[in-house]
Write a protein that holds these residues in place. Structure first.
Motif, PDB file in Angstrom:
ATOM      1  N   UNK A 168       0.717  -1.045   0.283  1.00 47.82           N
ATOM      2  CA  UNK A 168       0.008   0.186   0.410  1.00 47.82           C
ATOM      3  C   UNK A 168       0.898   1.026   0.091  1.00 47.82           C
ATOM      4  N   UNK A 169       0.368   2.494  -0.761  1.00 43.81           N
ATOM      5  CA  UNK A 169       1.231   3.420  -0.378  1.00 43.81           C
ATOM      6  C   UNK A 169       0.390   4.574  -0.247  1.00 43.81           C
ATOM      7  N   UNK A 170       1.064   6.027   0.215  1.00 44.23           N
ATOM      8  CA  UNK A 170       0.065   7.127   0.803  1.00 44.23           C
ATOM      9  C   UNK A 170       0.908   8.725   0.143  1.00 44.23           C
ATOM     10  N   UNK A 171       0.508   9.047  -0.636  1.00 43.79           N
ATOM     11  CA  UNK A 171       1.227  10.372  -1.167  1.00 43.79           C
ATOM     12  C   UNK A 171       0.998  11.321   0.131  1.00 43.79           C
ATOM     13  N   UNK A 172       1.972  12.073   0.524  1.00 51.48           N
ATOM     14  CA  UNK A 172       1.906  12.809   1.361  1.00 51.48           C
ATOM     15  C   UNK A 172       3.085  14.136   1.594  1.00 51.48           C
ATOM     16  N   UNK A 173       2.326  15.232   1.365  1.00 54.38           N
ATOM     17  CA  UNK A 173       3.170  16.777   0.676  1.00 54.38           C
ATOM     18  C   UNK A 173       2.975  17.835   1.496  1.00 54.38           C
ATOM     19  N   UNK A 174       3.424  17.463   3.248  1.00 51.89           N
ATOM     20  CA  UNK A 174       3.433  18.578   3.769  1.00 51.89           C
ATOM     21  C   UNK A 174       3.595  20.022   3.414  1.00 51.89           C
ATOM     22  N   UNK A 175       3.319  21.175   4.036  1.00 52.49           N
ATOM     23  CA  UNK A 175       3.752  22.330   3.172  1.00 52.49           C
ATOM     24  C   UNK A 175       4.395  23.499   4.331  1.00 52.49           C
ATOM     25  N   UNK A 176       5.478  23.740   4.285  1.00 54.33           N
ATOM     26  CA  UNK A 176       6.684  23.399   3.221  1.00 54.33           C
ATOM     27  C   UNK A 176       7.297  22.094   3.449  1.00 54.33           C
ATOM     28  N   UNK A 177       7.593  21.787   2.680  1.00 54.52           N
ATOM     29  CA  UNK A 177       8.626  20.352   3.180  1.00 54.52           C
ATOM     30  C   UNK A 177      10.453  20.549   3.306  1.00 54.52           C
ATOM     31  N   UNK A 178      10.356  21.488   3.274  1.00 56.35           N
ATOM     32  CA  UNK A 178      12.280  22.140   3.079  1.00 56.35           C
ATOM     33  C   UNK A 178      12.580  21.347   4.094  1.00 56.35           C
ATOM     34  N   UNK A 179      12.001  21.047   5.615  1.00 57.96           N
ATOM     35  CA  UNK A 179      12.484  20.206   6.187  1.00 57.96           C
ATOM     36  C   UNK A 179      13.711  18.731   6.022  1.00 57.96           C
ATOM     37  N   UNK A 181      14.640  18.215   3.099  1.00 53.32           N
ATOM     38  CA  UNK A 181      16.197  18.166   2.393  1.00 53.32           C
ATOM     39  C   UNK A 181      17.362  18.262   4.043  1.00 53.32           C
ATOM     40  N   UNK A 182      16.858  19.065   4.834  1.00 57.49           N
ATOM     41  CA  UNK A 182      18.028  19.567   5.526  1.00 57.49           C
ATOM     42  C   UNK A 182      17.569  17.979   6.701  1.00 57.49           C
ATOM     43  N   UNK A 183      16.792  17.495   7.162  1.00 61.29           N
ATOM     44  CA  UNK A 183      16.978  16.064   7.561  1.00 61.29           C
ATOM     45  C   UNK A 183      17.799  15.060   6.971  1.00 61.29           C
ATOM     46  N   UNK A 184      17.743  15.264   5.362  1.00 61.03           N
ATOM     47  CA  UNK A 184      17.915  13.684   4.703  1.00 61.03           C
ATOM     48  C   UNK A 184      19.274  14.082   4.135  1.00 61.03           C
ATOM     49  N   UNK A 185      20.285  15.140   4.569  1.00 67.06           N
ATOM     50  CA  UNK A 185      21.073  16.135   3.809  1.00 67.06           C
ATOM     51  C   UNK A 185      21.101  16.117   2.952  1.00 67.06           C
ATOM     52  N   UNK A 186      20.175  16.581   1.129  1.00 72.96           N
ATOM     53  CA  UNK A 186      19.991  16.400   0.534  1.00 72.96           C
ATOM     54  C   UNK A 186      21.115  17.851  -0.363  1.00 72.96           C
ATOM     55  N   UNK A 187      21.359  18.422  -1.170  1.00 71.22           N
ATOM     56  CA  UNK A 187      22.089  19.304  -1.466  1.00 71.22           C
ATOM     57  C   UNK A 187      20.752  20.045  -2.116  1.00 71.22           C
ATOM     58  N   UNK A 188      21.977  21.761  -2.238  1.00 74.60           N
ATOM     59  CA  UNK A 188      20.919  22.528  -2.414  1.00 74.60           C
ATOM     60  C   UNK A 188      19.833  22.766  -3.470  1.00 74.60           C
ATOM     61  N   UNK A 189      20.566  21.695  -4.429  1.00 79.90           N
ATOM     62  CA  UNK A 189      19.519  21.866  -5.614  1.00 79.90           C
ATOM     63  C   UNK A 189      18.676  21.723  -5.945  1.00 79.90           C
ATOM     64  N   UNK A 190      18.718  20.555  -4.395  1.00 78.20           N
ATOM     65  CA  UNK A 190      17.361  19.536  -4.329  1.00 78.20           C
ATOM     66  C   UNK A 190      16.322  20.117  -3.691  1.00 78.20           C
ATOM     67  N   UNK A 191      15.093  19.801  -4.105  1.00 76.42           N
ATOM     68  CA  UNK A 191      14.258  20.461  -3.322  1.00 76.42           C
ATOM     69  C   UNK A 191      12.840  19.079  -3.143  1.00 76.42           C
ATOM     70  N   UNK A 192      12.665  18.855  -1.849  1.00 73.20           N
ATOM     71  CA  UNK A 192      11.408  18.051  -2.093  1.00 73.20           C
ATOM     72  C   UNK A 192      10.040  17.711  -3.006  1.00 73.20           C
ATOM     73  N   UNK A 193       9.818  17.172  -3.234  1.00 74.78           N
ATOM     74  CA  UNK A 193       8.624  16.844  -4.214  1.00 74.78           C
ATOM     75  C   UNK A 193       7.563  16.619  -3.109  1.00 74.78           C
ATOM     76  N   UNK A 194       8.058  14.922  -2.846  1.00 72.46           N
ATOM     77  CA  UNK A 194       6.893  14.898  -1.724  1.00 72.46           C
ATOM     78  C   UNK A 194       7.543  13.098  -0.749  1.00 72.46           C
ATOM     79  N   UNK A 195       6.614  13.083  -0.646  1.00 77.64           N
ATOM     80  CA  UNK A 195       6.798  11.843   0.583  1.00 77.64           C
ATOM     81  C   UNK A 195       6.036  10.567   0.466  1.00 77.64           C
ATOM     82  N   UNK A 196       6.487   9.391   0.245  1.00 80.05           N
ATOM     83  CA  UNK A 196       5.584   8.420  -0.270  1.00 80.05           C
ATOM     84  C   UNK A 196       5.831   7.221   1.029  1.00 80.05           C
ATOM     85  N   UNK A 197       4.666   6.878   1.554  1.00 81.19           N
ATOM     86  CA  UNK A 197       4.738   6.272   2.285  1.00 81.19           C
ATOM     87  C   UNK A 197       4.681   4.855   2.096  1.00 81.19           C
TER      88      UNK A 197
END
Length: 222
Positions: A168-179, A181-197
């Protein structure tokens, strides 16, 4: 070594038309069974199932074939808890201040609120990022084309692959999602698109009693 720019198409497989119709109908029926699930079992899922689904997602077409996506598979419970805490901060703000009355009314039949236990209970979260611009080996920027559209197509394939595998899946898009990128240590050129559960649904889970639009409402042939 001279690498050819084009190669013969060897991966395409044609079927007799009756087989094509059978396959198209069977796939549509399988996808009609897909439902968004908000309550999950904590049963473990072999990681290889998730990585194979991501591999399927990465076969998506993309603008100029730049493949402007990155998928972070989150299985560590402590990180999932941290993501839940960050998401619920934004969700509380959304439900109490940001959302318009019309938006809240539209969400009411789904029974959603600011509490997101599935972010912690489900065995996997897949954070999908898109590259707003690329970075070469020297750190120089280059333009990406149709990045959100490309990542959207890839995410659709990911959802379909996980459903096809039996999850099963769930698309989750808290807004804003900038947190994220910080929690998952992604580079500055990447933006969160969504969380898939994703994971197994909880035992005796219930889903909203909603219907999909009939074909006549969503399809036109000209």
């Amino acid at each position: 070594m001279n690498i050819p720019q084009f190669l013969p198409l060897t991966t395409y497989q044609e079927y007799p038309q009756d087989e094509m119709q059978r396959r198209a109908h069977a796939f549509a029926e399988e996808m009609q069974r897909r439902r968004t699930v908000r309550e999950y079992s904590d049963r473990q899922v072999p990681r290889e199932i998730i990585t194979e689904a991501v591999r399927a997602a990465a076969s998506a077409p993309s603008g100029a074939n730049l493949q402007p996506w990155h998928f972070v598979i989150v299985e560590d419970l402590a990180v999932r808890k941290q993501i839940r805490e960050g998401a619920e901060v934004e969700e509380r703000e959304f439900y109490s201040r940001r959302a318009t009355p019309e938006w809240l009314a539209a969400l009411a039949p789904l029974g959603t609120d600011e509490n997101k236990p599935f972010l912690e209970t489900a065995p996997y979260l897949i954070a999908v990022f898109y590259q707003r611009y690329g970075l070469d080996a020297a750190g120089q920027k280059f333009k990406t084309y149709y990045a959100p559209e490309s990542v959207g197509i890839a995410t659709g394939l990911l959802i379909g692959a996980l459903h096809h595998a039996g999850l099963a899946t769930l698309t989750h898009t808290p807004s804003p999602m900038g947190f994220l990128r910080e929690m998952l240590h992604r580079p500055i050129n990447e933006s969160p698109f969504l969380l898939l559960v994703t994971g197994y649904p909880a035992e005796n889970v219930q889903v909203p009693n909603i219907q999909r639009k009939p074909a006549a409402e969503i399809m036109t042939v000209v």
